[in-house]
Design a protein around this motif. Structure first.
Motif, PDB file in Angstrom:
ATOM      1  N   ALA A  99       1.753 -13.913   4.987  1.00  0.00           N
ATOM      2  CA  ALA A  99       1.059 -14.521   3.842  1.00  0.00           C
ATOM      3  C   ALA A  99       0.933 -16.030   4.025  1.00  0.00           C
ATOM      4  O   ALA A  99      -0.145 -16.595   3.806  1.00  0.00           O
ATOM      5  CB  ALA A  99       1.803 -14.190   2.543  1.00  0.00           C
ATOM      6  N   GLN A 104      -2.544 -15.749   2.518  1.00  0.00           N
ATOM      7  CA  GLN A 104      -2.751 -14.574   1.672  1.00  0.00           C
ATOM      8  C   GLN A 104      -1.725 -14.518   0.547  1.00  0.00           C
ATOM      9  O   GLN A 104      -0.683 -15.162   0.604  1.00  0.00           O
ATOM     10  CB  GLN A 104      -2.587 -13.277   2.488  1.00  0.00           C
ATOM     11  CG  GLN A 104      -3.607 -13.026   3.543  1.00  0.00           C
ATOM     12  CD  GLN A 104      -3.304 -11.741   4.303  1.00  0.00           C
ATOM     13  OE1 GLN A 104      -2.155 -11.359   4.489  1.00  0.00           O
ATOM     14  NE2 GLN A 104      -4.356 -11.073   4.755  1.00  0.00           N
ATOM     15  N   ASP A 105      -2.019 -13.689  -0.429  1.00  0.00           N
ATOM     16  CA  ASP A 105      -1.062 -13.333  -1.463  1.00  0.00           C
ATOM     17  C   ASP A 105       0.032 -12.463  -0.826  1.00  0.00           C
ATOM     18  O   ASP A 105      -0.259 -11.647   0.055  1.00  0.00           O
ATOM     19  CB  ASP A 105      -1.805 -12.553  -2.564  1.00  0.00           C
ATOM     20  CG  ASP A 105      -0.877 -11.929  -3.577  1.00  0.00           C
ATOM     21  OD1 ASP A 105      -0.363 -12.668  -4.434  1.00  0.00           O
ATOM     22  OD2 ASP A 105      -0.656 -10.694  -3.494  1.00  0.00           O
ATOM     23  N   GLU A 107       1.776  -9.854  -1.891  1.00  0.00           N
ATOM     24  CA  GLU A 107       1.599  -8.395  -2.025  1.00  0.00           C
ATOM     25  C   GLU A 107       0.446  -7.890  -1.162  1.00  0.00           C
ATOM     26  O   GLU A 107       0.525  -6.816  -0.584  1.00  0.00           O
ATOM     27  CB  GLU A 107       1.405  -8.007  -3.494  1.00  0.00           C
ATOM     28  CG  GLU A 107       2.683  -8.110  -4.322  1.00  0.00           C
ATOM     29  CD  GLU A 107       3.851  -7.311  -3.741  1.00  0.00           C
ATOM     30  OE1 GLU A 107       3.678  -6.108  -3.412  1.00  0.00           O
ATOM     31  OE2 GLU A 107       4.954  -7.890  -3.605  1.00  0.00           O
ATOM     32  N   GLU A 108      -0.618  -8.673  -1.053  1.00  0.00           N
ATOM     33  CA  GLU A 108      -1.736  -8.327  -0.178  1.00  0.00           C
ATOM     34  C   GLU A 108      -1.254  -8.274   1.272  1.00  0.00           C
ATOM     35  O   GLU A 108      -1.578  -7.349   2.023  1.00  0.00           O
ATOM     36  CB  GLU A 108      -2.842  -9.373  -0.333  1.00  0.00           C
ATOM     37  CG  GLU A 108      -4.033  -9.174   0.569  1.00  0.00           C
ATOM     38  CD  GLU A 108      -5.025 -10.329   0.473  1.00  0.00           C
ATOM     39  OE1 GLU A 108      -5.716 -10.565   1.475  1.00  0.00           O
ATOM     40  OE2 GLU A 108      -5.093 -10.989  -0.572  1.00  0.00           O
ATOM     41  N   ALA A 109      -0.467  -9.253   1.664  1.00  0.00           N
ATOM     42  CA  ALA A 109       0.068  -9.288   3.020  1.00  0.00           C
ATOM     43  C   ALA A 109       0.985  -8.097   3.270  1.00  0.00           C
ATOM     44  O   ALA A 109       0.939  -7.480   4.340  1.00  0.00           O
ATOM     45  CB  ALA A 109       0.812 -10.598   3.262  1.00  0.00           C
ATOM     46  N   LYS A 111       0.904  -5.102   1.869  1.00  0.00           N
ATOM     47  CA  LYS A 111       0.082  -3.901   2.039  1.00  0.00           C
ATOM     48  C   LYS A 111      -0.532  -3.868   3.442  1.00  0.00           C
ATOM     49  O   LYS A 111      -0.568  -2.823   4.085  1.00  0.00           O
ATOM     50  CB  LYS A 111      -1.019  -3.852   0.982  1.00  0.00           C
ATOM     51  CG  LYS A 111      -0.513  -3.519  -0.400  1.00  0.00           C
ATOM     52  CD  LYS A 111      -1.645  -3.562  -1.411  1.00  0.00           C
ATOM     53  CE  LYS A 111      -1.093  -3.429  -2.830  1.00  0.00           C
ATOM     54  NZ  LYS A 111      -2.153  -3.632  -3.834  1.00  0.00           N
ATOM     55  N   GLY A 112      -1.025  -5.018   3.905  1.00  0.00           N
ATOM     56  CA  GLY A 112      -1.620  -5.085   5.240  1.00  0.00           C
ATOM     57  C   GLY A 112      -0.610  -4.812   6.335  1.00  0.00           C
ATOM     58  O   GLY A 112      -0.894  -4.076   7.279  1.00  0.00           O
TER      59      GLY A 112
END
Length: 166
Positions: A99, A104-105, A107-109, A111-112
């Motif tokens: 992140a 990135q956010d 939580e987005e990171a 998930k990725g």
């Protein structure tokens, strides 16, 4: 790992090759991020075969720090005289690092990272019969959570037979 490799280069004087950078460049060439590219590669095995040949060639050259998720496996397949190290940590810590690096956010990171690891684990099991969770092919496994990169590099260098200083 990249920060650790930077310190290892200073300690050992060896060159380094980051297969993650190669992977990211290939993704960018196709207009994809690494998560999308991991899915794409699963459907195009020739990409893995090319990367494998490159890693084996580099490992056979010797006197190099080869950085990548399959570097230890490929060094073994190359018959290289290599000291194989796995540096890992909790998935949330890794996601936080991604992140920050990618802007990135968290939580987005996360998930990725989870999606990419699932895709890679399945791909590596299918292609090589190699489970990323099996650490038996490594000479040293390091949990980098809470450890400074320079300390990790000195530990690796010392165990691999380089003068790591103090």
């Amino acid at each position: 790992t990249t920060t650790v490799v930077g310190f290892l280069k200073k300690i050992t004087g060896l060159e380094s090759v980051n297969m993650g950078d190669v992977f990211r460049a290939m993704a960018a060439d196709l207009g994809m991020d690494v998560v999308e590219f991991a899915d794409y590669v699963r459907a195009h095995p020739g990409i893995d075969e090319d990367a494998d040949r490159k890693q084996i060639e580099i490992a056979r050259r010797g006197r190099v720090i080869l950085e990548g998720r399959l570097a230890g496996l490929m060094a073994g397949r190359a018959g290289a005289d290599a000291y194989r190290v796995w540096i890992g940590c909790d998935v949330r810590i890794r996601a936080g690092r991604v992140a920050r690096r990618e802007g990135q956010d968290q939580e987005e990171a996360l998930k990725g990272v989870l999606r990419r690891e699932k895709a890679e684990r399945e791909r590596y099991l299918s292609l090589y019969g190699f489970d990323l969770e099996d650490m038996s092919c490594y000479d040293l496994v390091v949990d980098s959570a809470g450890m400074q990169a320079e300390r990790i590099a000195r530990m690796i260098a010392g165990k691999a037979g380089f003068d790591a200083g103090s």
